[in-house]
Design a protein around this motif. Structure first.
Motif, PDB file in Angstrom:
ATOM      1  N   GLN A 131       0.820  -1.213   0.000  1.00  0.00           N
ATOM      2  CA  GLN A 131       0.000   0.000   0.000  1.00  0.00           C
ATOM      3  C   GLN A 131       0.853   1.263   0.000  1.00  0.00           C
ATOM      4  N   ILE A 132       2.002   1.214   0.679  1.00  0.00           N
ATOM      5  CA  ILE A 132       2.846   2.382   0.798  1.00  0.00           C
ATOM      6  C   ILE A 132       3.605   2.678  -0.487  1.00  0.00           C
ATOM      7  N   LEU A 133       4.232   1.626  -1.032  1.00  0.00           N
ATOM      8  CA  LEU A 133       5.189   1.844  -2.119  1.00  0.00           C
ATOM      9  C   LEU A 133       4.622   1.635  -3.515  1.00  0.00           C
ATOM     10  N   PRO A 137       1.252   5.405  -4.235  1.00  0.00           N
ATOM     11  CA  PRO A 137       1.846   6.231  -5.296  1.00  0.00           C
ATOM     12  C   PRO A 137       1.029   6.259  -6.583  1.00  0.00           C
ATOM     13  N   ILE A 138       0.505   5.096  -6.997  1.00  0.00           N
ATOM     14  CA  ILE A 138      -0.307   5.062  -8.210  1.00  0.00           C
ATOM     15  C   ILE A 138      -1.526   5.965  -8.054  1.00  0.00           C
ATOM     16  N   ALA A 139      -2.213   5.822  -6.911  1.00  0.00           N
ATOM     17  CA  ALA A 139      -3.421   6.618  -6.676  1.00  0.00           C
ATOM     18  C   ALA A 139      -3.103   8.103  -6.543  1.00  0.00           C
ATOM     19  N   ILE A 162       6.803  14.384 -12.261  1.00  0.00           N
ATOM     20  CA  ILE A 162       7.083  15.283 -11.154  1.00  0.00           C
ATOM     21  C   ILE A 162       6.198  15.001  -9.952  1.00  0.00           C
ATOM     22  N   ALA A 163       4.945  14.575 -10.203  1.00  0.00           N
ATOM     23  CA  ALA A 163       3.987  14.388  -9.113  1.00  0.00           C
ATOM     24  C   ALA A 163       4.512  13.526  -7.970  1.00  0.00           C
ATOM     25  N   PRO A 164       5.040  12.305  -8.250  1.00  0.00           N
ATOM     26  CA  PRO A 164       5.508  11.497  -7.123  1.00  0.00           C
ATOM     27  C   PRO A 164       6.729  12.083  -6.425  1.00  0.00           C
ATOM     28  N   LEU A 165       7.491  12.910  -7.128  1.00  0.00           N
ATOM     29  CA  LEU A 165       8.690  13.500  -6.536  1.00  0.00           C
ATOM     30  C   LEU A 165       8.360  14.613  -5.561  1.00  0.00           C
ATOM     31  N   VAL A 170       4.685   9.537  -0.652  1.00  0.00           N
ATOM     32  CA  VAL A 170       5.526   8.705  -1.517  1.00  0.00           C
ATOM     33  C   VAL A 170       6.992   8.864  -1.137  1.00  0.00           C
ATOM     34  N   LEU A 171       7.416  10.090  -0.910  1.00  0.00           N
ATOM     35  CA  LEU A 171       8.810  10.359  -0.560  1.00  0.00           C
ATOM     36  C   LEU A 171       9.196   9.685   0.755  1.00  0.00           C
TER      37      LEU A 171
END
Length: 311
Positions: A131-133, A137-139, A162-165, A170-171
């Motif tokens: 769920q975390i990794l 992130p997908i959602a 850029i969004a996940p960064l 996510v980070l």
């Protein structure tokens, strides 16, 4: 069954405290938004960082990871197809609904049940990792691109990269996993604040959820997307346990306690994190709120039935 009762009691008490705080207006009119942002930007990233950094990854990478991941993706995809093409929902609401139908409350309810009912908390670690990794992130990337980009269809490849960064959750998860793989642990002066902030994530999310119930009626006609809530609830509380049973029993040949554990974990209700995400992006908030409450109530008889049938 004491673990089931204990786990649900914890949730209901903290949510009730949030409801009382909301009705008495002790924290002011912006309390729900402030607490949700605190959980999203600070506490949950700290929780994920500390959890993954201190988890034995050899326990995480197991059949439970495959079973939990496959079932969640399948159920979420089923919801997305129905909501998008049959109900005609916008993509941000589709994402929140998909999470509501498949994102398991693995921490504040999952851990007590794993400890007291299953007598083994290791079953939760693989689910947390997935769920975390992967799932979050997908959602979150999809929500970043569709809900924050203004209008659907304006997304670009640059947005998706850029969004996940820039997403704190996510980070936090990626940093915790990276440090764990490198076997590098920061000094206690750094880890202890992360642990303290992370431990606040679950109670604050529950308080925010309780605050959101102030002055509202669950499944109110004209306010709540009832069809979406029913769809998410049926998929979460019926389809997901059945699917997990099939995968674990006939896909991995599991029986006895292992099979019981897999099915019980899948029958946990929707996580309050989904409501936090919905509040953050201001999309699907009523859907997330109603789904979390309805699945929490429904999970009591469902988990009891599973325990009776498979124990």
């Amino acid at each position: 069954m004491s673990g089931v009762i204990s786990g649900f009691t914890v949730i209901f008490i903290v949510v009730a405290v949030g409801l009382v705080l909301g009705r008495t207006k002790v924290l002011g009119p912006s309390a729900t938004g402030v607490l949700s942002r605190l959980v999203f930007f600070v506490c949950t990233p700290a929780l994920l960082f500390h959890s993954l950094l201190t988890t034995d990854l050899s326990v995480v990478f197991s059949s439970t990871l495959v079973i939990a991941g496959a079932s969640a993706l399948i159920i979420g995809a089923v919801y997305a197809v129905v909501a998008k093409f049959l109900l005609g929902r916008a993509m941000p609401e589709v994402v929140i609904g998909a999470l509501s139908s498949s994102y398991v409350n693995s921490v504040n309810l999952g851990l007590p049940i794993a400890i007291f009912v299953l007598d083994d908390a290791s079953f939760i670690a693989p689910l947390l990792l997935f769920q975390i990794l992967l799932y979050s992130p997908i959602a979150l990337v999809t929500l970043d691109v569709t809900a924050l980009a203004g209008t659907e269809g304006t997304s670009t490849l640059r947005d998706a990269v850029i969004a996940p960064l820039t997403n704190p959750i996510v980070l936090g998860g990626v940093a915790g996993l990276a440090f764990s793989l490198l076997d590098w642990h920061p000094p206690n002066a750094v880890l202890e604040p992360m642990k303290m902030l992370g431990e606040a994530s679950v109670p604050l999310a529950l308080l925010a959820f309780g605050l959101s119930l102030t002055g509202v009626k669950i499944l109110r006609k004209g306010d709540s997307p009832r069809r979406d809530v029913v769809l998410a609830t049926v998929l979460k509380m019926v389809a997901m346990p059945v699917l997990v049973y099939a995968i674990a029993r006939w896909g991995f040949g599991q029986t006895g306690h292992q099979l019981l554990a897999q099915v019980v974990i899948s029958a946990l209700p929707t996580a309050q994190n989904v409501f936090v995400y919905a509040t953050r992006y201001r999309r699907g908030e009523v859907l997330a709120r109603d789904s979390a409450l309805v699945t929490t109530l429904a999970s009591i008889p469902v988990i009891t039935l599973i325990a009776v049938l498979l124990a």
